[in-house]
Design a protein around this motif. Structure first.
Motif, mmCIF file in Angstrom:
data_model
loop_
_atom_site.group_PDB
_atom_site.id
_atom_site.type_symbol
_atom_site.label_atom_id
_atom_site.label_comp_id
_atom_site.label_asym_id
_atom_site.label_seq_id
_atom_site.Cartn_x
_atom_site.Cartn_y
_atom_site.Cartn_z
ATOM 1 N N PRO A 86 5.165 -9.269 2.696
ATOM 2 C CA PRO A 86 6.275 -9.791 1.885
ATOM 3 C C PRO A 86 6.306 -9.255 0.447
ATOM 4 N N LEU A 87 5.148 -9.161 -0.201
ATOM 5 C CA LEU A 87 5.140 -8.682 -1.581
ATOM 6 C C LEU A 87 5.541 -7.215 -1.655
ATOM 7 N N VAL A 88 5.093 -6.421 -0.697
ATOM 8 C CA VAL A 88 5.480 -5.008 -0.648
ATOM 9 C C VAL A 88 6.993 -4.902 -0.487
ATOM 10 N N ALA A 89 7.545 -5.644 0.460
ATOM 11 C CA ALA A 89 8.990 -5.620 0.691
ATOM 12 C C ALA A 89 9.750 -6.034 -0.565
ATOM 13 N N LEU B 117 -3.563 -1.156 -7.126
ATOM 14 C CA LEU B 117 -2.338 -1.376 -6.359
ATOM 15 C C LEU B 117 -2.628 -2.156 -5.085
ATOM 16 N N LYS B 118 -3.723 -1.809 -4.430
ATOM 17 C CA LYS B 118 -4.133 -2.534 -3.219
ATOM 18 C C LYS B 118 -4.350 -4.012 -3.533
ATOM 19 N N GLU B 119 -4.996 -4.277 -4.646
ATOM 20 C CA GLU B 119 -5.244 -5.663 -5.055
ATOM 21 C C GLU B 119 -3.933 -6.369 -5.415
ATOM 22 N N LEU B 120 -3.070 -5.691 -6.158
ATOM 23 C CA LEU B 120 -1.788 -6.271 -6.544
ATOM 24 C C LEU B 120 -0.952 -6.649 -5.324
ATOM 25 N N LEU B 121 -0.972 -5.786 -4.306
ATOM 26 C CA LEU B 121 -0.163 -6.004 -3.110
ATOM 27 C C LEU B 121 -0.857 -6.887 -2.074
ATOM 28 N N ASN B 122 -2.068 -7.322 -2.389
ATOM 29 C CA ASN B 122 -2.855 -8.153 -1.470
ATOM 30 C C ASN B 122 -3.062 -7.479 -0.113
ATOM 31 N N LEU B 123 -3.303 -6.188 -0.129
ATOM 32 C CA LEU B 123 -3.558 -5.459 1.112
ATOM 33 C C LEU B 123 -5.030 -5.590 1.467
ATOM 34 N N THR B 124 -5.322 -5.871 2.705
ATOM 35 C CA THR B 124 -6.710 -6.027 3.129
ATOM 36 C C THR B 124 -7.239 -4.767 3.795
ATOM 37 N N ASP B 125 -6.350 -3.956 4.333
ATOM 38 C CA ASP B 125 -6.746 -2.746 5.045
ATOM 39 C C ASP B 125 -6.624 -1.535 4.121
ATOM 40 N N GLU C 236 -4.214 1.296 4.955
ATOM 41 C CA GLU C 236 -2.783 1.140 4.665
ATOM 42 C C GLU C 236 -2.401 1.833 3.373
ATOM 43 N N ILE C 237 -3.197 1.626 2.336
ATOM 44 C CA ILE C 237 -2.876 2.226 1.044
ATOM 45 C C ILE C 237 -3.066 3.739 1.101
ATOM 46 N N TYR C 238 -4.094 4.199 1.839
ATOM 47 C CA TYR C 238 -4.312 5.646 1.934
ATOM 48 C C TYR C 238 -3.223 6.326 2.757
ATOM 49 N N TRP C 239 -2.689 5.632 3.762
ATOM 50 C CA TRP C 239 -1.577 6.169 4.533
ATOM 51 C C TRP C 239 -0.355 6.337 3.627
ATOM 52 N N ALA C 240 -0.098 5.343 2.780
ATOM 53 C CA ALA C 240 1.031 5.404 1.844
ATOM 54 C C ALA C 240 0.823 6.523 0.820
ATOM 55 N N ILE C 241 -0.417 6.725 0.386
ATOM 56 C CA ILE C 241 -0.715 7.815 -0.551
ATOM 57 C C ILE C 241 -0.452 9.160 0.111
ATOM 58 N N ARG C 242 -0.898 9.319 1.350
ATOM 59 C CA ARG C 242 -0.659 10.587 2.068
ATOM 60 C C ARG C 242 0.834 10.874 2.184
ATOM 61 N N LYS C 243 1.614 9.852 2.506
ATOM 62 C CA LYS C 243 3.065 10.027 2.598
ATOM 63 C C LYS C 243 3.665 10.383 1.241
ATOM 64 N N CYS D 74 4.450 2.013 1.297
ATOM 65 C CA CYS D 74 3.598 0.978 1.909
ATOM 66 C C CYS D 74 4.358 0.266 3.023
ATOM 67 N N ASN D 75 3.609 -0.388 3.865
ATOM 68 C CA ASN D 75 4.164 -1.121 5.001
ATOM 69 C C ASN D 75 4.932 -2.348 4.504
ATOM 70 N N SER D 76 6.217 -2.395 4.799
ATOM 71 C CA SER D 76 7.059 -3.497 4.312
ATOM 72 C C SER D 76 6.905 -4.774 5.145
#
Length: 120
Positions: free
Chosen positions: A104-107, A36-44, A47-54, A99-101
């Motif tokens: 652009p891809l996340v949004a 998912l991190k790769e799909l969303l092009n997240l570098t941090d 960020e993905i772990y924060w979204a998982i916790r939520k 995830c953080n909107s």
């Protein structure tokens, strides 16, 4: 005082059934946080772990067993150990929604998920 006798076979059968239940639950965990991190092009990674916790908090708030949807796993790569998560389809979608909107891809995916839900 009551004494219960349990045979070795009964213990083994119960262990087998418990393990079978775990295997069937694990079969529902078809996605990973790293994909998912790769799909969303997240570098941090945070960020993905924060979204998982939520997302875990969300299912727990609704008294849904989080262990059926989230499983922490460890990956060994390049002489280092990293944490990843196996996710069910529900967990995968909840993580996207959390995830953080600002990305652009996340949004875009967040809006698409809502549009798909509204059209059904």
């Amino acid at each position: 005082m009551t004494t219960a006798l349990v045979t070795f076979w009964e213990l083994k059968e119960n262990q087998f059934l418990a393990r079978l239940g775990q295997v069937l639950e694990d079969a529902q965990l078809i996605h990973t946080a790293s994909e998912l991190k790769e799909l969303l092009n997240l570098t941090d990674t945070d960020e993905i772990y924060w979204a998982i916790r939520k997302a875990i908090k969300t299912v727990k708030t609704l008294n849904i067993n989080s262990k059926r949807h989230f499983k922490r796993i460890y990956r060994a790569e390049n002489n280092s150990l990293s944490v990843d998560w196996r996710l069910s389809r529900l967990a995968y979608l909840l993580v996207i929604l959390n995830c953080n909107s600002d990305h652009p891809l996340v949004a875009k995916l967040q809006v698409e998920l809502i549009k798909n839900r509204l059209s059904n």
